[in-house]
Every structure is written in structure tokens, then in C-alpha cells.
Design an enzyme around this catalytic site. Structure first.
Site, mmCIF file in Angstrom:
data_model
loop_
_atom_site.group_PDB
_atom_site.id
_atom_site.type_symbol
_atom_site.label_atom_id
_atom_site.label_comp_id
_atom_site.label_asym_id
_atom_site.label_seq_id
_atom_site.Cartn_x
_atom_site.Cartn_y
_atom_site.Cartn_z
ATOM 1 C CE1 TYR A 53 83.378 61.456 69.625
ATOM 2 C CE2 TYR A 53 83.513 63.366 68.176
ATOM 3 C CZ TYR A 53 83.346 62.825 69.439
ATOM 4 O OH TYR A 53 83.137 63.657 70.518
ATOM 5 C CG HIS A 112 87.351 61.366 74.039
ATOM 6 N ND1 HIS A 112 87.150 60.903 72.763
ATOM 7 C CD2 HIS A 112 86.154 61.854 74.427
ATOM 8 C CE1 HIS A 112 85.897 61.105 72.407
ATOM 9 N NE2 HIS A 112 85.274 61.669 73.404
#
Length: 284
Positions: A53, A112
Site C-alpha cells: 500500500y 498478500h
């Protein structure tokens, strides 16, 4: 009464804080920090971020926001990129994330998504090693479908997995066909990402849906609160909406108090049908 979820033997409010697309703009930085802090003050405990992010900017934002709070009262979730999920790179990647957030450990550390080159067994071995070293309290996965979890469970420590994070909202119910039942059977909590942020764009302005507006009126809530509450209606789910403004953050947390009647749930299922067959895992 606030709905709760238990992950790694820790029970917390079922509405947490998502931080995807946060930390990228200097103009919104102050508001984003205030929103995270407001959510924590309102009772939110879980905060979800990832090294991906903003290439660490979200992690840095989280670190700034949580600085005034007691770290032990929070449940911090971070994620490692699959390209870093190897024996050679995972610990270095984890240390960088810990440093950016300003903490000695993460409560939950997720892969992830699956790597196309690094064996799952190698990643699990390394996650187990990090847990043994105390740098993470537990580990899990993200963007895993049923077949991925079945493969994971075949590994020696695979069933140590503490959670799976997937896309889940009213317009994306595909995982209800077999993944959610599989996780329920194995007592594996689901973390629902993008329960709100992408919903309008997917279905074409869900905020104007007649049924959702009616339910919002019934519960003295907003359409977004109804959508959010729906994701945690059955328990075993942590939902992680993003909020860049204080009032939005407060509304998100309060959505955890909404309980639907059987008639309301039936109406929602009629308007947003359950899947009748296996679907490809939705990922954004």
C-alpha cells in the site's frame, strides 16, 4: 450490541480499519490520521495495512496514527508481497514493515497473494520462523480460494493459518459457494476487504438501491452502514472498511451494532443472490 470476531484467540470488534489507498496524499494526511484515531477511540481494534500500500506510505501513516495509543490494545495486520515471501527476503521485508509502523511485532502477518515462483511450503516455513522469533503473533493468507487453502492444509504447519483475507461485499458473494463454508468448517476466520470502497463502482451506485435505502431507514443508519453490517452478519468475519474522514470512521464502527431480521436477510438475498455455482475468486 457490538458484533465481535476471534482471531488467534483474541476477540475484538468485527469492524476494523482498512488502509488501502491511504497515506498517498499530503493534502489528506491529517484527516486520515484523525479518522484512524477516531475509529480506535470509538472501539475499533484491528488495523489492516500492507507493504504494497503506497510502497510503505500506508504503514507509515498507521504508525503515526497509533502512536498515542497502547500498542497492546490494538490488533495490527500487515502483509508481505509474494515476491518477498522467501527464505531470503521475508524477514528483511517484515523488519522494514515493523520499522515503518513503529512496532516490535504484528498480531497477524499475511501472505498478500500466492507466489508463482516461491513454494507455499517455503513461505509457511518462514512465517513459522518469524512467529517463533516473536516478530509476529500469528500468520495467515490473503486472496486464497478453497483449493489454495486445501493445499495449505496439507503442509505440516499449514493449519496454523489464523485467517484468510478476501474480497467480500454484497455484490461479490462468490466465496459463499464453497470458501466460506470451508472456512467455517475449519474455524478459519475471514477478513473481508473492500466491503464498501469498490461496491458502488462494481454494481452501479449501490448507494441508491431502493432496498438498501429502506433498510438504512429501518435501522436509522446509512446505506453504507447497512452494506458493512451485512458482511459480518454471520460471525467469524472481520470487515476492514477504509475511512479518510472522522465521521465516516465513526459510522463504520457503529455499523457493528446493526442486527438484521430474517426477513431483511431474505430480502437482501433476493436482491443480491447467493452464488449457485463455483465462481472464480474475485480479486481487486
Amino acid at each position: 450490541m457490538m458484533k465481535t470476531v476471534t482471531i488467534n484467540q483474541q476477540t475484538m470488534p468485527a469492524v476494523g480499519i482498512g488502509t488501502w489507498h491511504m497515506g498517498d496524499s499530503a493534502a489528506s494526511h491529517k484527516d486520515e490520521v484523525a479518522a484512524i484515531q477516531a475509529a480506535i477511540n470509538a472501539g475499533a481494534v484491528a488495523i489492516d495495512t500492507a507493504e504494497m500500500y503506497g510502497n510503505g506510505r500506508s504503514e507509515r501513516l498507521v504508525g503515526e496514527a497509533i502512536h498515542p495509543f497502547d500498542r497492546q490494545q490494538l490488533f495490527l495486520i500487515d502483509k508481505v508481497l509474494p515476491s518477498n515471501a522467501s527464505h531470503a527476503r521475508l524477514e528483511q521485508s517484515l523488519d522494514r514493515s515493523l520499522n515503518l509502523v513503529g512496532t516490535d511485532y504484528f498480531d497477524l502477518y499475511l501472505l498478500h497473494w500466492r507466489s508463482g515462483t516461491i513454494p507455499l511450503a517455503e513461505t509457511v516455513d518462514e512465517l513459522e520462523r518469524m512467529q517463533a522469533k516473536g516478530k509476529i503473533k500469528s500468520w495467515g493468507v490473503s486472496n486464497f480460494d478453497t483449493s489454495d487453502l486445501e493445499e495449505l492444509w496439507q503442509l505440516p504447519a499449514g493449519d496454523h493459518c489464523a485467517a484468510n483475507e478476501d474480497l467480500y461485499n454484497l455484490d461479490e458473494r462468490g466465496i459463499e459457494f464453497d470458501l466460506i463454508p470451508w472456512q467455517a468448517h475449519h474455524q478459519l476466520p475471514l477478513i473481508a476487504y473492500s466491503p464498501l470502497a469498490e461496491a458502488d463502482t462494481i454494481s452501479g451506485q449501490l448507494s441508491h438501491n431502493k432496498l438498501l435505502k429502506e433498510l438504512a431507514s429501518n435501522h436509522h443508519a446509512s446505506v453504507y452502514q447497512v452494506m458493512l453490517a451485512w458482511t459480518i452478519r454471520n460471525g467469524n468475519v472481520l470487515t476492514i472498511p477504509k475511512a479518510g474522514q472522522v465521521q465516516h470512521a465513526l459510522d463504520n464502527v457503529k455499523a457493528g451494532e446493526i442486527t438484521f431480521s430474517e426477513d431483511e436477510l431474505a430480502a437482501l438475498t433476493q436482491a443480491f443472490p447467493k452464488p449457485k455455482r463455483k465462481q472464480s475468486l474475485a480479486i481487486i
